[in-house]
Design an enzyme around this catalytic site. Sequence first.
Site, PDB file in Angstrom:
ATOM      1  N   LYS A  52      -7.173 -44.279 -22.369  1.00 33.23           N
ATOM      2  CA  LYS A  52      -6.129 -44.712 -23.316  1.00 33.23           C
ATOM      3  C   LYS A  52      -5.437 -45.969 -22.786  1.00 33.23           C
ATOM      4  O   LYS A  52      -5.157 -46.909 -23.538  1.00 33.23           O
ATOM      5  CB  LYS A  52      -5.135 -43.570 -23.561  1.00 33.23           C
ATOM      6  CG  LYS A  52      -5.738 -42.482 -24.461  1.00 33.23           C
ATOM      7  CD  LYS A  52      -5.002 -41.164 -24.439  1.00 33.23           C
ATOM      8  CE  LYS A  52      -5.813 -40.129 -25.234  1.00 33.23           C
ATOM      9  NZ  LYS A  52      -5.383 -38.747 -25.103  1.00 33.23           N
ATOM     10  N   GLN A  96      -0.530 -35.229 -23.020  1.00 35.55           N
ATOM     11  CA  GLN A  96      -1.946 -34.887 -22.881  1.00 35.55           C
ATOM     12  C   GLN A  96      -2.120 -33.368 -22.751  1.00 35.55           C
ATOM     13  O   GLN A  96      -1.436 -32.722 -21.952  1.00 35.55           O
ATOM     14  CB  GLN A  96      -2.535 -35.608 -21.651  1.00 35.55           C
ATOM     15  CG  GLN A  96      -4.029 -35.471 -21.495  1.00 35.55           C
ATOM     16  CD  GLN A  96      -4.839 -36.144 -22.606  1.00 35.55           C
ATOM     17  OE1 GLN A  96      -4.424 -37.136 -23.190  1.00 35.55           O
ATOM     18  NE2 GLN A  96      -5.991 -35.587 -22.920  1.00 35.55           N
ATOM     19  N   ASP A 119      -0.357 -38.638 -32.003  1.00 33.99           N
ATOM     20  CA  ASP A 119      -1.436 -37.645 -32.015  1.00 33.99           C
ATOM     21  C   ASP A 119      -1.509 -36.935 -33.369  1.00 33.99           C
ATOM     22  O   ASP A 119      -2.527 -36.319 -33.698  1.00 33.99           O
ATOM     23  CB  ASP A 119      -1.153 -36.558 -30.966  1.00 33.99           C
ATOM     24  CG  ASP A 119      -1.962 -36.729 -29.693  1.00 33.99           C
ATOM     25  OD1 ASP A 119      -3.058 -37.305 -29.756  1.00 33.99           O
ATOM     26  OD2 ASP A 119      -1.485 -36.255 -28.643  1.00 33.99           O
TER      27      ASP A 119
END
Length: 289
Positions: A52, A96, A119
């Site tokens: 990322k 995460q 997300d």
Amino acid sequence: MELLDGKSCSQEIRREIANTVAQLKAEGKRAPHLAAILVGDDGASETYVANKVKDCEEVGFDSTVIRLPAATSEDELLAEVDKLNNNSNIDGFIVQLPLPDHIDEHRVTLAIDPYKDVDGFCPANVGNMCLGLPTFVSATPNGIMELLARYKIDTTGKHCVVLGRSNIVGTPMAILMSRNTNPGNCTVTLAHSRTQNLTELCASADILVAAIGRPNFVTADMVKPGAIVIDVGITRVEDSSRASGFKLVGDVDFEAVADKSAYITPVPGGVGPMTRASLMQNTLKAYQR
Ligand code: GUN
């Protein structure tokens, strides 16, 4: 058979985003800024977060990684989430997953400001997605829809079977494919571990999306000739012949299925890079909002 090349498609998307960011900077504006919270030292999560950061660098975004020890308490993590929610320099952030067992993922996801939830995991964004309202669609389903759109695949009226009902992939994918959009307008069947006659069901699919995390699960007898096959699986399987010690294997037995299908995504190089590009798209969207 034609490959749905997620690698080149994602490069195209990253180039488009990089052009937009270069334009913003030329106008004297700041760059979009993505943050990631990483709790503990899970190897796969380390790789995902490193990727990322790399993607952010490539498109010209700023990025920040907040590393917390595995012993971090839920309250300490929630305090970090709160700081990012209130940091006006951060446009979007992710926590995460997976988190250590002592932390309730649902509580953490609920704490993220929906406008920064790139997300698309928080209930407000999932709800907006279900209603077709402006939202962040989670990266993998968003990337698959983008891949279908860029290959101009006509999905209207087709039977789409989605294998797997996870909150992150299977369930949103089923909703998106059934909506009155293009791609979309499918008749969707959401299949899962309790589904009966799975082979026959899959073999009736014009579009088959495999998202169950079981390497090579989809065999040739489960695929209709001329089907479009989307493989979301990326399981690490031991491979001592490689320097890394593992290889990535999809949910579809590619060798057996490829010749039967009209279009198929490879693993790696299919859905994975599209997922990565989607997070960049969502971050730019968060900035523009
Ligand atoms: N772990 C595996 N995939 C993802 C993802 O897309 N987002 C987050 N936050 N964690 C993940």
